[in-house]
Design an enzyme around this catalytic site. Structure first.
Site, mmCIF file in Angstrom:
data_model
loop_
_atom_site.group_PDB
_atom_site.id
_atom_site.type_symbol
_atom_site.label_atom_id
_atom_site.label_comp_id
_atom_site.label_asym_id
_atom_site.label_seq_id
_atom_site.Cartn_x
_atom_site.Cartn_y
_atom_site.Cartn_z
ATOM 1 N N TYR A 64 58.097 14.089 29.603
ATOM 2 C CA TYR A 64 57.987 12.656 29.303
ATOM 3 C C TYR A 64 59.215 12.159 28.308
ATOM 4 C CZ TYR A 64 54.151 11.208 32.072
ATOM 5 O OH TYR A 64 53.155 10.930 33.113
ATOM 6 N N ILE A 100 56.723 2.440 33.606
ATOM 7 C CA ILE A 100 56.492 2.497 32.379
ATOM 8 C C ILE A 100 57.761 2.540 31.685
ATOM 9 C CG2 ILE A 100 54.500 3.857 33.127
ATOM 10 C CD1 ILE A 100 56.021 6.807 32.887
ATOM 11 N N HIS A 116 50.138 0.216 33.931
ATOM 12 C CA HIS A 116 50.144 2.126 33.780
ATOM 13 C C HIS A 116 50.676 2.508 32.342
ATOM 14 C CE1 HIS A 116 50.000 2.386 38.412
ATOM 15 N NE2 HIS A 116 48.863 1.962 37.873
ATOM 16 N N CYS A 152 48.661 14.358 15.837
ATOM 17 C CA CYS A 152 48.161 13.099 15.291
ATOM 18 C C CYS A 152 47.961 12.880 13.883
ATOM 19 C CB CYS A 152 46.832 12.603 15.951
ATOM 20 S SG CYS A 152 45.877 11.177 15.190
ATOM 21 N N GLY A 192 59.681 -3.203 45.424
ATOM 22 C CA GLY A 192 59.681 -1.760 45.324
ATOM 23 C C GLY A 192 58.475 -1.273 44.882
ATOM 24 N N SER A 194 55.403 1.265 46.584
ATOM 25 C CA SER A 194 54.995 1.853 48.088
ATOM 26 C C SER A 194 53.454 1.495 48.340
ATOM 27 C CB SER A 194 54.903 3.472 47.926
ATOM 28 O OG SER A 194 54.223 3.865 46.840
ATOM 29 N N ASN A 218 61.436 -4.404 49.853
ATOM 30 C CA ASN A 218 61.372 -3.032 49.822
ATOM 31 C C ASN A 218 62.353 -2.627 50.704
ATOM 32 O OD1 ASN A 218 60.561 -0.295 50.172
ATOM 33 N ND2 ASN A 218 58.753 -1.002 48.994
ATOM 34 N N GLU A 220 62.025 -0.260 52.659
ATOM 35 C CA GLU A 220 61.192 -0.054 54.082
ATOM 36 C C GLU A 220 59.910 -1.048 54.168
ATOM 37 O OE1 GLU A 220 59.226 3.641 52.835
ATOM 38 O OE2 GLU A 220 61.118 4.941 52.878
ATOM 39 N N ALA A 236 66.250 -4.077 46.188
ATOM 40 C CA ALA A 236 66.071 -5.230 45.505
ATOM 41 C C ALA A 236 67.160 -5.693 44.548
ATOM 42 C CB ALA A 236 64.934 -4.621 44.314
HETATM 43 P P1 NAD Z 1 56.605 4.969 44.594
HETATM 44 O O1 NAD Z 1 57.773 6.047 43.922
HETATM 45 O O2 NAD Z 1 55.453 5.517 45.345
HETATM 46 O O3 NAD Z 1 57.541 3.981 45.758
HETATM 47 C C1 NAD Z 1 58.872 3.369 45.286
HETATM 48 C C2 NAD Z 1 58.796 2.342 46.612
HETATM 49 O O4 NAD Z 1 60.124 1.798 46.119
HETATM 50 C C3 NAD Z 1 59.171 2.848 47.954
HETATM 51 O O5 NAD Z 1 58.370 2.064 48.785
HETATM 52 C C4 NAD Z 1 60.660 2.662 48.402
HETATM 53 O O6 NAD Z 1 60.718 2.434 49.719
HETATM 54 C C5 NAD Z 1 61.024 1.308 47.552
HETATM 55 N N1 NAD Z 1 62.349 1.543 46.879
HETATM 56 C C6 NAD Z 1 62.974 2.560 46.651
HETATM 57 N N2 NAD Z 1 64.328 2.082 46.276
HETATM 58 C C7 NAD Z 1 64.254 0.672 46.501
HETATM 59 C C8 NAD Z 1 65.307 -0.366 46.213
HETATM 60 N N3 NAD Z 1 66.492 0.268 45.642
HETATM 61 N N4 NAD Z 1 64.825 -1.620 46.308
HETATM 62 C C9 NAD Z 1 63.508 -1.862 46.870
HETATM 63 N N5 NAD Z 1 62.780 -0.913 47.164
HETATM 64 C C10 NAD Z 1 63.024 0.444 46.925
HETATM 65 O O7 NAD Z 1 56.368 3.786 43.381
HETATM 66 P P2 NAD Z 1 55.283 3.132 42.894
HETATM 67 O O8 NAD Z 1 54.698 2.051 44.145
HETATM 68 O O9 NAD Z 1 55.772 2.301 41.816
HETATM 69 O O10 NAD Z 1 53.776 3.870 42.591
HETATM 70 C C11 NAD Z 1 53.946 4.885 41.876
HETATM 71 C C12 NAD Z 1 53.633 5.156 40.362
HETATM 72 O O11 NAD Z 1 54.987 5.721 39.999
HETATM 73 C C13 NAD Z 1 53.593 3.862 39.758
HETATM 74 O O12 NAD Z 1 52.588 4.292 39.061
HETATM 75 C C14 NAD Z 1 54.603 4.231 38.558
HETATM 76 O O13 NAD Z 1 54.012 4.001 37.329
HETATM 77 C C15 NAD Z 1 55.216 5.527 38.605
HETATM 78 N N6 NAD Z 1 56.434 5.504 38.604
HETATM 79 C C16 NAD Z 1 57.320 4.881 37.672
HETATM 80 C C17 NAD Z 1 58.697 4.853 37.469
HETATM 81 C C18 NAD Z 1 59.451 4.007 36.382
HETATM 82 O O14 NAD Z 1 58.860 3.673 35.283
HETATM 83 N N7 NAD Z 1 60.596 3.431 36.575
HETATM 84 C C19 NAD Z 1 59.568 5.898 38.104
HETATM 85 C C20 NAD Z 1 58.701 6.704 38.878
HETATM 86 C C21 NAD Z 1 57.232 6.578 39.022
#
Ligand code: NAD
Length: 255
Positions: A64, A100, A116, A152, A192, A194, A218, A220, A236
């Site tokens: 993290y 996050i 989250h 803590c 963005g 899934s 998205n 996809e 996006a």
């Molecule tokens: P996911 O990784 O499961 O899915 C990402 C989605 O974004 C996919 O459907 C993909 O096709 C799409 N995508 C990828 N690049 C894109 C772009 N440039 N433009 C548009 N769409 C795009 O992520 P999720 O649905 O957010 O769920 C999973 C969990 O991942 C969440 O709970 C989140 O907390 C965590 N997460 C967060 C971060 C962050 O804070 N940036 C990074 C990784 C994972």
């Protein structure tokens, strides 16, 4: 795009619901991206549980810290930057994010609901009170490393990241705010995500059930797109500026 613009022109309130994909163009990997270096042999979803932290706190804390470091070096992209511009153009705009990172805030969005949690906070693994981190405790090497978490100040147990792990409940106040915003909006723009991590992923369905239109952005196709849903396929950082232009929201937004 034209249909989405028409729907927006008839609406007053927009909720943006974002997932990891919105930050991908800022260089923050999503869950599907391959990890490199120290983390290459780890499945991120296995690092994001209380059991993983219990088994190896230094591995999880290091993971993290490295992600926080990665986010600190990233910049909001055109998609993040577009969102407050919809507000400037006259819509009432709210943001609910599963992310996050703090890229929405740094792009100028206010009162972002983090369902989250956030990478920027820490709390005690035992007593749950928030913990402050000193700059020294935030230091991590470029490729990451295992680091024993700080203690803590109240109960001397380990601090953990202020995020929601798999199998944990979402913070009640954030979830309540999210539900209220979703039930009251005219349009939900889901960007963005899934749609696999529940219950947050049920938010678009909740919006549809409350009578809102849902626009998906998205790379996809995401699932079944019903009569009140519109799919805008593409990245996006390209699609949101196009949508803003299509509704007459000013100049092209670039990062
Ligand atoms: P996911 O990784 O499961 O899915 C990402 C989605 O974004 C996919 O459907 C993909 O096709 C799409 N995508 C990828 N690049 C894109 C772009 N440039 N433009 C548009 N769409 C795009 O992520 P999720 O649905 O957010 O769920 C999973 C969990 O991942 C969440 O709970 C989140 O907390 C965590 N997460 C967060 C971060 C962050 O804070 N940036 C990074 C990784 C994972």
């Amino acid at each position: 795009m034209q249909r989405a613009a028409d729907v927006l022109r008839r609406s007053k309130t927009i909720v943006f619901f974002s997932g990891a994909g919105i930050s991908a163009e800022s260089g923050i990997p999503t869950f599907r991206d391959k990890l490199t270096g120290l983390w290459a042999k780890h499945d991120p979803q296995r690092l994001e549980t209380a059991d993983a932290f219990r088994d190896n706190p230094a591995l999880v804390w290091g993971w993290y810290l490295w992600r926080r470091h990665q986010v600190s070096g990233a910049k909001p992209n055109a998609a993040h930057l577009c969102i407050p511009r919809f507000q400037d153009a006259g819509w009432e705009v709210s943001v609910i994010t599963q992310n996050i990172d703090d890229l929405h805030e740094r792009a100028g969005s206010l009162d972002v609901v983090h369902v989250h949690g956030s990478l920027m906070g820490a709390k005690c693994f035992a007593c749950h009170r928030p913990g402050e981190l000193t700059p020294d405790q935030l230091r991590v090497s470029e490729e990451g490393q295992w680091i024993e978490p700080p203690r803590c100040e109240h109960c001397n147990e380990r601090l953990r990241p202020g995020v929601v792990w798999f199998k944990e409940k979402m913070p009640e106040d954030a979830w309540r705010s999210a539900v209220r915003l979703v039930r009251d909006c005219d349009v939900l723009i889901s960007v963005g995500t899934s749609g696999v991590v529940m219950p947050a992923a049920g938010i678009p369905e909740m919006a549809l059930a409350a009578g809102a239109a849902v626009i998906h952005v998205n790379l996809e196709e995401v699932g079944w797109v019903g009569a009140d849903e519109i799919m805008l396929k593409g990245s996006a950082g390209v699609v949101l500026p196009e949508l803003l232009l299509a509704v007459g929201g000013g100049d092209n937004v670039t990062a």
